[in-house]
Design an enzyme around this catalytic site. Sequence first.
Site, PDB file in Angstrom:
ATOM      1  N   ASP A  62       0.824  -1.211   0.000  1.00 12.67           N
ATOM      2  CA  ASP A  62       0.000   0.000   0.000  1.00 12.67           C
ATOM      3  C   ASP A  62       0.856   1.257   0.000  1.00 12.67           C
ATOM      4  O   ASP A  62       2.033   1.208   0.349  1.00 12.67           O
ATOM      5  CB  ASP A  62      -0.789   0.062   1.320  1.00 12.67           C
ATOM      6  CG  ASP A  62      -1.959  -0.872   1.324  1.00 12.67           C
ATOM      7  OD1 ASP A  62      -2.266  -1.447   0.279  1.00 12.67           O
ATOM      8  OD2 ASP A  62      -2.579  -1.007   2.405  1.00 12.67           O
ATOM      9  N   LYS A  80      -3.461   2.885  -2.588  1.00  9.29           N
ATOM     10  CA  LYS A  80      -4.641   3.712  -2.798  1.00  9.29           C
ATOM     11  C   LYS A  80      -4.591   4.794  -1.745  1.00  9.29           C
ATOM     12  O   LYS A  80      -4.548   4.501  -0.572  1.00  9.29           O
ATOM     13  CB  LYS A  80      -5.920   2.894  -2.577  1.00  9.29           C
ATOM     14  CG  LYS A  80      -6.215   1.954  -3.704  1.00  9.29           C
ATOM     15  CD  LYS A  80      -7.460   1.157  -3.415  1.00  9.29           C
ATOM     16  CE  LYS A  80      -7.127  -0.097  -2.667  1.00  9.29           C
ATOM     17  NZ  LYS A  80      -8.261  -0.926  -2.302  1.00  9.29           N
ATOM     18  N   MET A  99      -9.864   7.221   8.333  1.00  6.34           N
ATOM     19  CA  MET A  99     -10.159   7.908   7.074  1.00  6.34           C
ATOM     20  C   MET A  99     -11.160   9.043   7.317  1.00  6.34           C
ATOM     21  O   MET A  99     -12.062   9.273   6.515  1.00  6.34           O
ATOM     22  CB  MET A  99     -10.710   6.930   6.024  1.00  6.34           C
ATOM     23  CG  MET A  99      -9.687   5.894   5.602  1.00  6.34           C
ATOM     24  SD  MET A  99     -10.333   4.702   4.423  1.00  6.34           S
ATOM     25  CE  MET A  99     -10.732   3.336   5.500  1.00  6.34           C
TER      26      MET A  99
HETATM   27  N1  SAH Z   1      -5.562  -1.231   8.192  1.00  3.64           N
HETATM   28  C1  SAH Z   1      -5.215   0.075   8.707  1.00  3.64           C
HETATM   29  C2  SAH Z   1      -6.261   1.112   8.355  1.00  3.64           C
HETATM   30  C3  SAH Z   1      -6.388   1.358   6.876  1.00  3.64           C
HETATM   31  S1  SAH Z   1      -7.492   2.661   6.516  1.00  3.64           S
HETATM   32  C4  SAH Z   1      -4.986  -0.002  10.216  1.00  3.64           C
HETATM   33  O1  SAH Z   1      -5.304  -1.023  10.829  1.00  3.64           O
HETATM   34  O2  SAH Z   1      -4.460   0.953  10.776  1.00  3.64           O
HETATM   35  C5  SAH Z   1      -6.383   4.035   6.369  1.00  3.64           C
HETATM   36  C6  SAH Z   1      -6.600   4.970   7.544  1.00  3.64           C
HETATM   37  O3  SAH Z   1      -5.922   4.471   8.701  1.00  3.64           O
HETATM   38  C7  SAH Z   1      -6.021   6.354   7.344  1.00  3.64           C
HETATM   39  O4  SAH Z   1      -6.903   7.173   6.600  1.00  3.64           O
HETATM   40  C8  SAH Z   1      -5.918   6.820   8.780  1.00  3.64           C
HETATM   41  O5  SAH Z   1      -7.177   7.190   9.301  1.00  3.64           O
HETATM   42  C9  SAH Z   1      -5.471   5.543   9.482  1.00  3.64           C
HETATM   43  N2  SAH Z   1      -4.013   5.445   9.590  1.00  3.64           N
HETATM   44  C10 SAH Z   1      -3.209   4.538   9.015  1.00  3.64           C
HETATM   45  N3  SAH Z   1      -1.914   4.733   9.368  1.00  3.64           N
HETATM   46  C11 SAH Z   1      -1.920   5.800  10.203  1.00  3.64           C
HETATM   47  C12 SAH Z   1      -0.908   6.503  10.919  1.00  3.64           C
HETATM   48  N4  SAH Z   1       0.375   6.145  10.863  1.00  3.64           N
HETATM   49  N5  SAH Z   1      -1.278   7.559  11.687  1.00  3.64           N
HETATM   50  C13 SAH Z   1      -2.570   7.927  11.787  1.00  3.64           C
HETATM   51  N6  SAH Z   1      -3.570   7.301  11.129  1.00  3.64           N
HETATM   52  C14 SAH Z   1      -3.253   6.255  10.353  1.00  3.64           C
END
Ligand code: SAH
Length: 260
Positions: free
Chosen positions: A37, A59, A173
């Site tokens: 990703d 994405k 998100m």
């Molecule tokens: N599978 C991922 C989430 C994917 S959706 C998980 O478990 O974390 C993508 C969203 O995750 C982003 O829009 C944000 O809201 C959050 N996200 C992912 N990495 C992040 C980070 N390092 N800091 C803050 N938010 C994060």
Amino acid sequence: MIAPGEVWLVGAGPGDPDLLTRKAERLIASASIIFHDALVGQGILNLAHRCATLIHVGKRSGRHSKDQKTIDRMIVEAANAGGRVVRLKGGDPSIFGRATEELEACRRAGITVGICPGITAASAAAASIGASLTLRGMARKLTFVTAHARAGEKLEIDWTTLADPEATLAVYMGKSAAEEVAVRLLEHGLSADTPVALVENASLPDERIFHTRLDLLGLTSKTALGDGPAILLIGQALGCSRRKVEKRHSNMCAGLPLTA
Ligand code: SAH
């Protein structure tokens, strides 16, 4: 560790390579092909074998480089060609990660597929601000919700259930919908001074933390957050250990109203 023709959906965690599981690290090192990703950073990709093929299928909101069906097909084709396949996803693969589509595509094709869990953004963000997501007697429920709507569609969220003063909400998100999230939660009864923490780039060197309150969430999100992934944490549990955190990050909170 990965047999030829096998696929692993691997959680890359929030970004800091130290937050990978040992299993994830071993899977990444043994892959011959890695589909990753946009949120998986170089620090983690560097753990791949030097002969491995790395394919970016990222994405980011509004910039879809590959649609989900194409990604599913690429994974299946790589496995059928005898690859040791890792599908590397930010955070935990089973949380807002489209894992079901990829699992089903593999299973339909008779491919063995496993999941290696990762640290999800909400956990990383809580660690960064030094707070617990649950709070005995006050935050008995933790809800992971995504505030991402398909282009042109309205958010389909059960606000009545979400606006629970005894719950902590972790909104994934949620950056562009932050204002709507705040307005709806207020309309459905949460108080204006409900503590909110916004964490951008949790666990990464450019991490930023903002403490605010529900009625100022939209404004804070719009004016303070940058381009990085951000998570919104909402609820009474976020009001704890604030004093300590405010001191440490007082420069980052500058200009933003803080609750008493
Ligand atoms: N599978 C991922 C989430 C994917 S959706 C998980 O478990 O974390 C993508 C969203 O995750 C982003 O829009 C944000 O809201 C959050 N996200 C992912 N990495 C992040 C980070 N390092 N800091 C803050 N938010 C994060």
